[in-house]
Each structure stands twice: as C-alpha cells, then as structure tokens.
Design an enzyme around this catalytic site. Structure first.
Site, PDB file in Angstrom:
ATOM      1  N   VAL A  79     -31.311 -34.774  -6.929  1.00  0.00           N
ATOM      2  CA  VAL A  79     -30.388 -33.634  -6.927  1.00  0.00           C
ATOM      3  C   VAL A  79     -30.716 -32.710  -5.760  1.00  0.00           C
ATOM      4  O   VAL A  79     -29.830 -32.100  -5.168  1.00  0.00           O
ATOM      5  CB  VAL A  79     -30.414 -32.865  -8.275  1.00  0.00           C
ATOM      6  N   GLY A  80     -31.999 -32.636  -5.403  1.00  0.00           N
ATOM      7  CA  GLY A  80     -32.401 -31.793  -4.272  1.00  0.00           C
ATOM      8  C   GLY A  80     -32.016 -32.464  -2.962  1.00  0.00           C
ATOM      9  O   GLY A  80     -32.008 -33.694  -2.858  1.00  0.00           O
ATOM     10  N   ILE A 160     -30.008 -26.830 -14.081  1.00  0.00           N
ATOM     11  CA  ILE A 160     -31.296 -27.137 -14.709  1.00  0.00           C
ATOM     12  C   ILE A 160     -31.889 -25.882 -15.341  1.00  0.00           C
ATOM     13  O   ILE A 160     -32.389 -25.927 -16.472  1.00  0.00           O
ATOM     14  CB  ILE A 160     -32.259 -27.770 -13.686  1.00  0.00           C
ATOM     15  N   ARG A 181     -28.871 -15.349  -6.600  1.00  0.00           N
ATOM     16  CA  ARG A 181     -27.938 -14.677  -5.702  1.00  0.00           C
ATOM     17  C   ARG A 181     -26.885 -13.863  -6.471  1.00  0.00           C
ATOM     18  O   ARG A 181     -26.538 -12.769  -6.078  1.00  0.00           O
ATOM     19  CB  ARG A 181     -27.249 -15.705  -4.793  1.00  0.00           C
ATOM     20  N   SER A 212     -33.230 -24.052  -5.920  1.00  0.00           N
ATOM     21  CA  SER A 212     -33.381 -25.059  -4.870  1.00  0.00           C
ATOM     22  C   SER A 212     -34.188 -24.465  -3.722  1.00  0.00           C
ATOM     23  O   SER A 212     -34.299 -23.233  -3.587  1.00  0.00           O
ATOM     24  CB  SER A 212     -32.028 -25.575  -4.412  1.00  0.00           C
ATOM     25  N   ARG A 240     -39.257 -27.181  -6.176  1.00  0.00           N
ATOM     26  CA  ARG A 240     -39.858 -27.751  -4.978  1.00  0.00           C
ATOM     27  C   ARG A 240     -41.149 -26.991  -4.685  1.00  0.00           C
ATOM     28  O   ARG A 240     -41.197 -25.764  -4.826  1.00  0.00           O
ATOM     29  CB  ARG A 240     -38.917 -27.638  -3.770  1.00  0.00           C
ATOM     30  N   ASP A 264     -44.914 -29.182 -11.406  1.00  0.00           N
ATOM     31  CA  ASP A 264     -44.488 -30.582 -11.305  1.00  0.00           C
ATOM     32  C   ASP A 264     -44.217 -30.941  -9.850  1.00  0.00           C
ATOM     33  O   ASP A 264     -43.890 -32.091  -9.540  1.00  0.00           O
ATOM     34  CB  ASP A 264     -43.234 -30.826 -12.153  1.00  0.00           C
ATOM     35  N   HIS A 288     -44.561 -34.866  -9.930  1.00  0.00           N
ATOM     36  CA  HIS A 288     -43.109 -34.803  -9.683  1.00  0.00           C
ATOM     37  C   HIS A 288     -42.341 -35.838 -10.533  1.00  0.00           C
ATOM     38  O   HIS A 288     -41.733 -36.767 -10.004  1.00  0.00           O
ATOM     39  CB  HIS A 288     -42.792 -35.008  -8.187  1.00  0.00           C
ATOM     40  N   ILE A 289     -42.408 -35.618 -11.857  1.00  0.00           N
ATOM     41  CA  ILE A 289     -41.795 -36.583 -12.784  1.00  0.00           C
ATOM     42  C   ILE A 289     -40.667 -35.970 -13.625  1.00  0.00           C
ATOM     43  O   ILE A 289     -40.317 -36.486 -14.683  1.00  0.00           O
ATOM     44  CB  ILE A 289     -42.859 -37.185 -13.736  1.00  0.00           C
TER      45      ILE A 289
HETATM   46  C1  GLV Z   1     -36.002 -34.224  -7.976  1.00  0.00           C
HETATM   47  O1  GLV Z   1     -36.790 -33.391  -7.622  1.00  0.00           O
HETATM   48  C2  GLV Z   1     -34.670 -34.309  -7.465  1.00  0.00           C
HETATM   49  O2  GLV Z   1     -34.321 -33.563  -6.536  1.00  0.00           O
HETATM   50  O3  GLV Z   1     -33.911 -35.151  -7.961  1.00  0.00           O
HETATM   51  C1  GLV Z   2     -30.661 -27.305  -9.247  1.00  0.00           C
HETATM   52  O1  GLV Z   2     -31.395 -28.194  -8.868  1.00  0.00           O
HETATM   53  C2  GLV Z   2     -29.617 -27.448 -10.253  1.00  0.00           C
HETATM   54  O2  GLV Z   2     -29.230 -28.584 -10.546  1.00  0.00           O
HETATM   55  O3  GLV Z   2     -29.210 -26.417 -10.789  1.00  0.00           O
END
Ligand code: GLV
Ligand code: GLV
Length: 323
Positions: A79-80, A160, A181, A212, A240, A264, A288-289
């Site tokens: 996702v990142g 998330i 923000r 993020s 991160r 993590d 990072h799991i």
């Molecule tokens: C995990 O850190 C991702 O970005 O999916």
């Molecule tokens: C950030 O990684 C989100 O999915 O909100």
C-alpha cells in the site's frame, strides 16, 4: 507479441498464476526470496513493459531509464509507495498500481497485537519463562499499561488508522485523538477528536503512527516529539521507519522519557542485529509483518498482478494510484 514483465521477487502463487495464464505478457522473475541486487534489477527491467516490485525495491529515475521507453506500468505489492519516485514516473506517463484496502484489516490487527505486546511486556515475559527469571507470582513484577480508561492518539487516521481505532475502542479507550492534514468525516464512528499534533502527543497514553511517509512526516517523531510525551506513554509505529528518528527514540527509551516502544518498521530494514534499540527490554521490534497473513498476501499478489495487466493493456486497474 507478448509484452515483457519483470517481477522483482517470488510472489504469492495467486499473483504468478494470473500473470502467467493471461496470455498478455512474458514474465521474467527474480526467482528468490531475497531482494534483487541493484545491478540485476537494472538489467532485469531492460525493455520491460511492466515491473512488479516490492516496497524494498527503490524505483527511481535510474531504474526507469534502464527500463526504457516501453515501460507502461509499475505495480507494487504494497500500500505504501514511498519507494517509488512518483515525480519521475509521472513525467514519463507511467501508470502505478498498489494494494490498498486488502491489507487494512491484517495490518490493523498486527498493530493492535504489537501495541498490546509492548504495553503488557509480552516478549519480556516469554523470555523470563524461558530463562528461569519466573521465580513466583509477584505483585510488582512485569507490570505494564492497559488500554482501559486510556487516551489513544492516532497519527494519520486513514484506512489503516481507522481500522486500528475501531479495534481499540472495545478495550475501553476513553478518548481517541487523531491528527493529520484534515479532519475526517468517518472519525465520528470512533468518537475521534481532531487535535493538533502537540495536543495528541502530550495527552495520549498510547501513540500509534499510521501515516504514510512523505517529506512532511519524515522524522516527525524526533526529540521534541518524544519530550512532549508522558513518561508513562507507549509509542507504536507500523507505517514506515523513517517517520521516526531512531536515535531520539533510543534516548527517550533509555532516559525514562517514555515507557516503551513497539516498532513493526525501522530504518534500515532489516535492522542490524547489533542495533542499540535491540538491547532494550522496553522496545519490541517486529520484522515488518503488518500485512503478513496467508490470505492477505494471496489477495495482494492477485491484486498486484491484475493491476499490472490493466496497465499493460491500457484498461482499468483495480487499484490505480492517481497522482
Ligand atoms: C507495507 O508496509 C505496505 O506498504 O504494504
Ligand atoms: C495508509 O497506509 C492507509 O491505507 O491509510
């Protein structure tokens, strides 16, 4: 004629199957569970129409230039997207796919597990059982901090962050603060109060970082940040590593400025085994799991493959990053 695709690592078979049976592309795979060395990445992408990469692959101008003018799409199994040079990608008209939503539940669940493990000192307790430190039930031993009646602060109440907040509320959290923000309409679902970062940091018993990584959030959690935290507060990061200044965190953990930290994500990843943070009992570090459940990784594999195919064929991508 089949288009060329470079896949930078072994990925879940759900994804490979989609790519290899589509009849659209010829797949060149870095057939390993370990990262592709930079030189092999630069070679592997030559002439590629599509790249399927991971968060550990830095996709910058050099990689884009090595790939050349065929390149239409980059699909990341994450996702990142802080590992992608978005400006360079945009300049070249390349599309980007990523995997939001499908990993939200797994990542939120892991974050809650890490928070509880850190606050209630689970790794320390497990260690004591193994090393003979468990001599009897002791009223003053291995006490930590509970969520009931607490104030939780979420930095970045996105998909998330919201999923984490939803899971924490049933533990009896009294106040849920968040910063970012803008205020979020769905924050009402968790009685979330939009506050300044300063207020969040100074009033929270638990701080969860779920934003993020951007130029704005890089190094956000530094000496000044930790110095405003309560001495009894627990810090958790599952976004991160670079959002945190780790030297400042180490200092805050050893001086008693804050109670504990659960991470993590780190810088670098992997964290060297001789890193000072790993000597601390009040720091829990995971590799990072966040999204690592069998089913979530399978769905991420499939989604990243579908994104890649959409980008190759110039059709819809199920999760396209718009910029
Ligand atoms: C995990 O850190 C991702 O970005 O999916
Ligand atoms: C950030 O990684 C989100 O999915 O909100």
């Amino acid at each position: 004629k089949l288009m060329k695709v470079f896949v930078t690592r072994r990925i879940p078979q759900e994804g490979m199957k989609i790519l290899t049976t589509a009849g659209v592309c010829e797949v060149s795979l870095w057939d390993s569970d370990e990262p592709v060395p930079r030189a092999d990445l630069l070679k592997g992408v030559q002439g590629a129409h599509g790249i399927l990469c991971l968060l550990s692959d830095k996709i910058d101008a050099e990689v884009l230039d090595a790939a050349g003018p065929n390149l239409k799409v980059i699909s990341t199994l994450s996702v990142g997207f802080d590992h992608l040079a978005i400006d360079e990608i945009k300049k070249r008209g390349i599309r980007v796919g990523y995997t939001p939503d499908v990993l939200t539940d797994a990542t939120a669940e892991l974050t809650v597990a890490l928070l509880l493990a850190t606050a209630r000192r689970l790794p320390e307790g497990v260690e004591e059982v193994k090393n003979g430190g468990w001599s009897s039930w002791k009223p003053l031993w291995l006490c930590g901090y509970g969520l009931s009646g607490s104030t939780v602060g979420v930095i970045g109440l996105g998909r998330i962050g919201m999923a984490i907040a939803r899971r924490l509320m049933p533990f009896g959290v009294k106040r849920l603060l968040y910063s970012g923000r803008t205020a979020k309409a769905n924050a009402a679902d968790v009685n979330g109060e939009f506050v300044s970062l300063d207020t969040l940091v100074s009033e929270s018993d638990f701080i969860v970082v779920s934003c993020s990584l951007t130029p704005e959030t890089q190094g956000l959690c530094d000496k000044a940040f930790f110095s405003k935290m309560k001495n009894t507060a627990v810090f958790v990061n599952s976004s991160r590593g670079a959002v945190v200044n780790q030297e400042d965190l180490y200092e805050a953990l050893t001086s008693g400025q804050i109670a504990a930290a659960g991470l993590d994500v780190t810088t670098p990843e992997p964290l060297p085994t001789n890193h000072p943070l790993l000597t601390l009992k009040n720091c829990v570090v995971l590799p990072h799991i966040g999204s690592a459940t069998y089913s979530t990784r399978g769905v991420m594999g499939a989604l990243s493959a579908q994104n890649l195919l959409g980008g190759l064929q110039g059709t819809d991508m199920p999760s396209e990053l718009t910029f």
